[in-house]
Enzyme design. Structure first.
Site, PDB file in Angstrom:
ATOM      1  N   ARG A 130      -2.423  -6.435  -7.777  1.00  0.00           N
ATOM      2  CA  ARG A 130      -1.242  -7.242  -7.466  1.00  0.00           C
ATOM      3  C   ARG A 130      -1.006  -8.307  -8.513  1.00  0.00           C
ATOM      4  O   ARG A 130       0.125  -8.638  -8.830  1.00  0.00           O
ATOM      5  CB  ARG A 130      -1.411  -7.917  -6.099  1.00  0.00           C
ATOM      6  CG  ARG A 130      -1.395  -6.969  -4.937  1.00  0.00           C
ATOM      7  CD  ARG A 130      -1.553  -7.741  -3.670  1.00  0.00           C
ATOM      8  NE  ARG A 130      -2.732  -8.580  -3.741  1.00  0.00           N
ATOM      9  CZ  ARG A 130      -3.715  -8.603  -2.873  1.00  0.00           C
ATOM     10  NH1 ARG A 130      -3.671  -7.842  -1.821  1.00  0.00           N
ATOM     11  NH2 ARG A 130      -4.756  -9.389  -3.026  1.00  0.00           N
TER      12      ARG A 130
ATOM     13  N   LYS B 207     -14.512 -10.064   5.542  1.00  0.00           N
ATOM     14  CA  LYS B 207     -13.310  -9.583   6.222  1.00  0.00           C
ATOM     15  C   LYS B 207     -13.540  -9.532   7.720  1.00  0.00           C
ATOM     16  O   LYS B 207     -14.619  -9.165   8.182  1.00  0.00           O
ATOM     17  CB  LYS B 207     -12.912  -8.200   5.702  1.00  0.00           C
ATOM     18  CG  LYS B 207     -12.448  -8.229   4.264  1.00  0.00           C
ATOM     19  CD  LYS B 207     -11.825  -6.921   3.866  1.00  0.00           C
ATOM     20  CE  LYS B 207     -11.340  -6.994   2.429  1.00  0.00           C
ATOM     21  NZ  LYS B 207     -10.519  -5.867   2.060  1.00  0.00           N
TER      22      LYS B 207
ATOM     23  N   HIS C  78       0.840  -1.205   0.000  1.00  0.00           N
ATOM     24  CA  HIS C  78       0.000   0.000   0.000  1.00  0.00           C
ATOM     25  C   HIS C  78       0.873   1.252   0.000  1.00  0.00           C
ATOM     26  O   HIS C  78       0.635   2.197  -0.758  1.00  0.00           O
ATOM     27  CB  HIS C  78      -0.901   0.042   1.247  1.00  0.00           C
ATOM     28  CG  HIS C  78      -1.909  -1.040   1.334  1.00  0.00           C
ATOM     29  ND1 HIS C  78      -2.044  -1.823   2.457  1.00  0.00           N
ATOM     30  CD2 HIS C  78      -2.846  -1.483   0.458  1.00  0.00           C
ATOM     31  CE1 HIS C  78      -3.034  -2.687   2.266  1.00  0.00           C
ATOM     32  NE2 HIS C  78      -3.525  -2.506   1.054  1.00  0.00           N
TER      33      HIS C  78
ATOM     34  N   SER D  24      -3.054  -7.718   3.024  1.00  0.00           N
ATOM     35  CA  SER D  24      -3.336  -7.473   4.443  1.00  0.00           C
ATOM     36  C   SER D  24      -3.776  -8.747   5.144  1.00  0.00           C
ATOM     37  O   SER D  24      -3.373  -9.011   6.277  1.00  0.00           O
ATOM     38  CB  SER D  24      -4.412  -6.396   4.602  1.00  0.00           C
ATOM     39  OG  SER D  24      -3.928  -5.151   4.160  1.00  0.00           O
TER      40      SER D  24
END
Length: 163
Positions: free
Chosen positions: A93, A44, A18, A131
């Site tokens: 990514r 999440k 990030h 993350s």
């Protein structure tokens, strides 16, 4: 005319990937807003609450004078328009990210036609970092120092020491 971009995410936690995107985007846009979403998706399970994520992001991104960290809990395009931004910045990514990001960009274009989505890829050494993987490694007491800022590593150590 100055261009403002919003880089949205839950940033739970903010990773070096990030930060890499922020560093490069700060050179491309006059103003970059890191929008920390307060509504993680049902899939999440955040390690940090919104205030903690904002505080960590502000600490890590302090060196960039044209970057602001602002929490939001609205529809992304509403937040983008409220900030006077014309660009949504998203990171890709891998090819596997593209389909989902393409759907998001298409929906956002329908909701806010004047807002463009721009994709950046992280530096190769950060392409595999997410993350969720960082949280998993930290929860199992693995070394995450290569993946996050020292302040984030310290916060993760404190978070998972309680378990």
């Amino acid at each position: 005319m100055p261009v403002t971009a919003v880089y949205p995410g839950t940033f739970d936690p903010l990773t070096n990937g990030h930060s890499d995107l922020v560093e490069r985007a700060a050179k491309l846009f006059d103003r970059l807003i890191v929008g920390v979403a307060g509504y993680p998706s049902p899939s999440k399970h955040p390690a940090f609450d919104l205030d903690e994520r904002v505080e960590l992001a502000r600490h890590v991104l302090k060196p960039y004078s044209n970057v602001e960290v602002i929490p939001f809990e609205t529809l992304l395009v509403e937040f983008v328009e409220a900030q006077g931004a014309g660009v949504i910045l998203r990171g890709l990514r891998a090819v596997s990210d593209f389909e989902y990001e393409f759907q998001l960009a298409s929906m956002n274009r329908q909701l806010a036609p004047r807002v463009e989505t721009v994709f950046l890829t992280p530096a190769e050494q950060y392409a595999y970092i997410s993350s969720s993987l960082v949280r998993e490694v930290a929860a199992l007491r693995g070394d995450v120092s290569r993946f996050v800022h020292p302040a984030v590593q310290e916060a993760l150590l404190k978070r998972y020491a309680k378990r």
